[in-house]
Design an enzyme around this catalytic site. Structure first.
Site, PDB file in Angstrom:
ATOM      1  N   GLU A  83       9.473  58.185  31.894  1.00 26.55           N
ATOM      2  CA  GLU A  83      10.455  59.155  32.384  1.00 26.55           C
ATOM      3  C   GLU A  83      11.899  58.686  32.237  1.00 26.55           C
ATOM      4  O   GLU A  83      12.823  59.499  32.277  1.00 26.55           O
ATOM      5  CB  GLU A  83      10.166  59.492  33.850  1.00 26.55           C
ATOM      6  CG  GLU A  83       8.879  60.294  34.034  1.00 26.55           C
ATOM      7  CD  GLU A  83       8.699  60.809  35.442  1.00 26.55           C
ATOM      8  OE1 GLU A  83       9.423  60.346  36.339  1.00 26.55           O
ATOM      9  OE2 GLU A  83       7.831  61.677  35.640  1.00 26.55           O
ATOM     10  N   GLU A 114      -8.041  42.777  31.997  1.00 27.98           N
ATOM     11  CA  GLU A 114      -7.233  42.221  33.079  1.00 27.98           C
ATOM     12  C   GLU A 114      -7.372  40.702  33.184  1.00 27.98           C
ATOM     13  O   GLU A 114      -6.454  40.019  33.633  1.00 27.98           O
ATOM     14  CB  GLU A 114      -7.626  42.844  34.422  1.00 27.98           C
ATOM     15  CG  GLU A 114      -7.293  44.318  34.536  1.00 27.98           C
ATOM     16  CD  GLU A 114      -7.566  44.849  35.930  1.00 27.98           C
ATOM     17  OE1 GLU A 114      -7.607  44.035  36.879  1.00 27.98           O
ATOM     18  OE2 GLU A 114      -7.730  46.077  36.079  1.00 27.98           O
TER      19      GLU A 114
END
Length: 305
Positions: A83, A114
């Protein structure tokens, strides 16, 4: 439970039997957990301010802002990062995403990558992270191998580093130049850190990136003056911003935006009386700071148009 268990993994006795509770009671407990998580962000404001200063300095000098994470924190970081270019007009190539598993996690989120510290080091090198950049790494536990290794590699490469984690004493916080502790406490659903911890992470990243936008001069009186107006809603917003700051009617705001190719900052100056060339010069002199440019325009004899 072992005293070494991270707070984000603790199971609280008050939630025993939760699965037998009425729906409304379960939802109320979940909301209470979200509220507690929000409260944890307040204590982190000084650290977030320091993090935003680091990021703004790097971006202002031509560097990049990189987000690094794994699992749910990676998705939260992804949303914030995507954004920034539209909201504050920061070029997309100045925002970097380093996520365990890459873009594939938007289709299938797994935990496999991970634990891969070597992959993180490879990804940081592949992104060419270096002294010009600021890297923000996010992990609920603060001990995720991918995230810790990625931040450590970035710092070794000379980048400014920010670590955001939910457990005090976490390796990620110890490794970071700026440590942001979001002590949201145990989750209502033990270990489900997309809940309280995730809410705290989202709010913290929103605050951090917004302050970066402010310090880069992309906010004026609470208005997004560097917005990328690429749809009808945002073009309407850009028009209202020009009208409000320049104090002009809609037709003049439209004309100014046309002359500036839709860019809000020069349009405000044009609507206030500058020529397009003068608007560009003023913004160049003030490094894009609209308030400073308007002040300079007020001391000159503006063109009429």
């Amino acid at each position: 439970m072992d005293s070494t268990t991270p707070a984000t993994e603790l199971a609280e006795a008050r939630y025993a039997g939760l699965d037998t509770w009425p729906d409304e009671t379960i939802l109320a407990a979940l909301l209470d957990g979200q509220k507690r998580a929000l409260g944890s962000v307040g204590a982190a404001i000084p650290a977030l301010a320091a993090a935003a200063r680091l990021a703004a300095e790097k971006l202002a000098a031509g560097g990049r802002l990189a987000y690094l994470g794994a699992g749910s924190p990676a998705l939260i970081a992804l949303g914030d990062a995507l954004e920034i270019p539209q909201t504050y007009g920061v070029p997309r190539d100045r925002i970097v995403l380093i996520l365990a598993g890459g873009e594939a996690i938007t289709r299938n989120l797994t935990g496999t990558d991970e634990d891969d510290a070597g992959l993180a080091e490879h990804d940081v090198v592949a992104a060419a992270i270096g002294p010009a950049d600021c890297l923000v790494a996010v992990s609920a536990s603060g001990s995720t191998p991918y995230t810790v290794a990625g931040l450590t590699a970035a710092r070794a490469a000379g980048a400014a580093t920010v670590g955001i984690a939910g457990n005090s004493g976490a390796p990620l916080l110890a490794a970071a130049e700026v440590a942001v502790l979001l002590d949201a406490g145990p989750e209502v659903i033990s270990g489900s850190t997309r809940m309280g911890a995730g809410t705290a992470q989202k709010v913290a990243l929103n605050m951090l990136s917004t302050l970066v936008g402010v310090r880069l001069g992309h906010v004026h009186d609470g208005l997004m003056v560097n917005v990328n107006a690429d749809n009808a809603k945002l073009r309407g917003r850009a028009t209202r911003i020009v009208m409000r700051i320049a104090g002009v009617e809609q037709s003049r705001a439209h004309a100014a935006l046309s002359l500036s190719d839709g860019a809000v900052k020069p349009a405000v100056l044009i609507a206030a009386g500058a020529t397009p060339a003068e608007a560009g010069t003023l913004l160049g002199r003030t490094k894009g700071n609209l308030r400073a440019a308007l002040a300079l325009l007020g001391t000159a004899t503006p063109a009429v148009g």
